[in-house]
Design an enzyme around this catalytic site. Structure first.
Site, PDB file in Angstrom:
ATOM      1  N   ASP A 136     -56.761  11.962 -20.557  1.00  0.00           N
ATOM      2  CA  ASP A 136     -56.235  11.925 -19.200  1.00  0.00           C
ATOM      3  C   ASP A 136     -57.278  12.576 -18.277  1.00  0.00           C
ATOM      4  O   ASP A 136     -58.077  13.409 -18.714  1.00  0.00           O
ATOM      5  CB  ASP A 136     -54.909  12.696 -19.139  1.00  0.00           C
ATOM      6  CG  ASP A 136     -54.228  12.622 -17.785  1.00  0.00           C
ATOM      7  OD1 ASP A 136     -53.380  11.722 -17.616  1.00  0.00           O
ATOM      8  OD2 ASP A 136     -54.545  13.447 -16.898  1.00  0.00           O
ATOM      9  N   HIS A 187     -56.859  14.782 -16.085  1.00  0.00           N
ATOM     10  CA  HIS A 187     -56.597  16.212 -15.904  1.00  0.00           C
ATOM     11  C   HIS A 187     -56.630  16.960 -17.235  1.00  0.00           C
ATOM     12  O   HIS A 187     -56.287  16.406 -18.276  1.00  0.00           O
ATOM     13  CB  HIS A 187     -55.220  16.410 -15.265  1.00  0.00           C
ATOM     14  CG  HIS A 187     -55.040  15.705 -13.956  1.00  0.00           C
ATOM     15  ND1 HIS A 187     -54.489  14.451 -13.864  1.00  0.00           N
ATOM     16  CD2 HIS A 187     -55.360  16.088 -12.693  1.00  0.00           C
ATOM     17  CE1 HIS A 187     -54.453  14.092 -12.588  1.00  0.00           C
ATOM     18  NE2 HIS A 187     -54.984  15.057 -11.855  1.00  0.00           N
ATOM     19  N   HIS A 217     -49.169  18.596 -19.383  1.00  0.00           N
ATOM     20  CA  HIS A 217     -49.195  19.833 -18.588  1.00  0.00           C
ATOM     21  C   HIS A 217     -48.053  20.778 -18.961  1.00  0.00           C
ATOM     22  O   HIS A 217     -48.066  21.939 -18.543  1.00  0.00           O
ATOM     23  CB  HIS A 217     -49.128  19.519 -17.085  1.00  0.00           C
ATOM     24  CG  HIS A 217     -50.313  18.764 -16.585  1.00  0.00           C
ATOM     25  ND1 HIS A 217     -51.603  19.240 -16.713  1.00  0.00           N
ATOM     26  CD2 HIS A 217     -50.423  17.551 -15.980  1.00  0.00           C
ATOM     27  CE1 HIS A 217     -52.447  18.360 -16.205  1.00  0.00           C
ATOM     28  NE2 HIS A 217     -51.767  17.318 -15.759  1.00  0.00           N
TER      29      HIS A 217
END
Ligand code: Q9C
Ligand code: ZN
Length: 372
Positions: free
Chosen positions: A207, A209, A171
């Site tokens: 992942d 996300h 992220h």
């Protein structure tokens, strides 16, 4: 398979994070990496190696030096400002609408880093779910060294190696931390591979996300293809990126492949997406793939909505290795602590072509110290 691990991650740990303004039990905790390390050790087929120091240059190859400096001083500044907190989290974020109607030049001149620690955290941060503590910077630097040492093993001839990165990274964007991530370990690894080999590199992000940071860093790049399978941003973090129509721009046009999946996705639909993702990687040249490996796709994960089982991780590892490329496998998320070690073991044994052979549940064997 070699496993790169550093105990420096232990200095980055909290009991709480904030979710929609409320304190909730922290998800991204030190126990996660310890669970994986212990389980791989119990398997007997993995060798633990420490990372080597790679310095700051590979980090600033993909990150703003201002972000690096902020993360280095944020904790001591919080203390110097007399703000007594168990962790640093932002007060106010610069929402894009705050600058609506202003010219780019005016925004550049006015939207500068403030002094207040809560304002600075808002300037550099994406969200309130990445608590920063005294040991965060050292841990995040060590996670980068873990990733780069994993790259060294693979460029040195290993078919695959696993970096037990913590904190995770996908992220984190060029100038932003967030989502439990501080430096983008996978992006730094991919950049280092491009620099060392001159080859094209693919990132496979599995992942739960969307890896907004990895997508953003390589958005205009033709030499790194980013392929991600993740929860639909309509329902899941990071909400504002990760849709299928985000395909890259400029030299990177067509190099970004997002495969969002709906809540409740199970093994069969997920494996179909894995096959599509592997096709997108096989379509471009290159001999090394960086894997952003998350286990928050597991059925019991506390923040994910998918329904994957441990045996399917073995199959995904097997199919990924069948690409015939060398694999730099880096840990991202996954928050159901009791299953993390076994899921990692299954995935990595799949890569090696070893059968899954489940171990008894953790906590009943010699690793009873981490029972639960
Ligand atoms: N109620 C990674 O998996 N939002 N990051 C959590 C929990 C942030 C996930 C909300 C999720 C970040 C690396
Ligand atoms: Zn995740």
């Amino acid at each position: 398979m070699q496993v790169v691990y550093s105990p420096a991650h232990l200095g980055h740990d909290t009991t709480l994070e904030t979710f929609m303004g409320m304190p909730v039990p922290a998800n991204e905790v030190a126990e996660r990496a310890e669970r994986i390390r212990v389980r791989l050790d119990e398997d007997g087929g993995f060798g633990l190696v420490p990372p080597t120091e790679h310095g700051e240059a590979p980090i600033t190859a993909v990150h703003d030096p201002g972000l690096v400096r902020f993360l280095e001083v944020a904790w001591s500044e919080l203390r110097a400002q007399g703000i007594v907190r168990p962790f640093l989290s932002a007060d106010t974020y610069p929402n894009r609408a705050m600058f609506e109607g202003m010219s780019e030049a005016a925004v550049a001149a006015m939207a500068r880093e403030p002094v207040h620690a809560g304002g600075r955290a808002g300037f550099w941060g994406l969200d309130s779910a990445a608590p920063l503590v005294a040991g965060t910077f050292v841990a995040a630097r060590a996670a980068v060294d873990v990733a780069l040492t994993t790259v060294d093993l693979v460029l040195g001839g290993e078919a695959a190696a696993y970096g037990l990165c913590r904190p995770p990274g996908h992220h984190a964007a060029r100038s932003m931390y967030g989502g439990y991530c501080f430096f983008n370990n996978a992006a730094i690894a991919a950049e280092a591979i491009v620099t060392a080999t001159g080859e094209r590199v693919a990132i496979l992000d599995v992942d739960y996300h969307h890896g907004n940071g990895s997508q953003g860093i390589f958005w205009r790049r033709g030499d790194v293809r980013y392929v991600s399978i993740h929860a639909d941003p309509d329902t899941d973090y990071p909400y504002f990126l990760g849709r299928a129509d985000e395909t890259g721009e400029g030299d990177g046009a067509g190099e970004n492949v997002n495969l969002p999946l709906p809540p409740g996705t199970g093994n069969a639909a997920y494996l179909a997406a894995v096959d599509r993702a592997l096709e997108a990687i096989a379509a471009v040249p290159g001999s090394v793939v960086v894997i952003s490996l998350g286990f928050d796709t597991y059925g019991l994960d506390p923040i994910g909505s998918f329904a994957l089982t441990t045996d399917v991780y073995h199959e995904i590892g097997r199919r990924t290795a069948a690409l015939g490329r060398r694999l730099v496998i880096l840990q991202e998320g996954g928050y159901h602590r009791p299953s993390l070690g076994e899921n990692a073991r299954a995935w990595l044994r799949g890569v090696e072509g070893r059968p899954f052979d489940p171990l008894p549940p953790a906590g009943f064997g010699p690793s009873g110290a981490v029972a639960g």
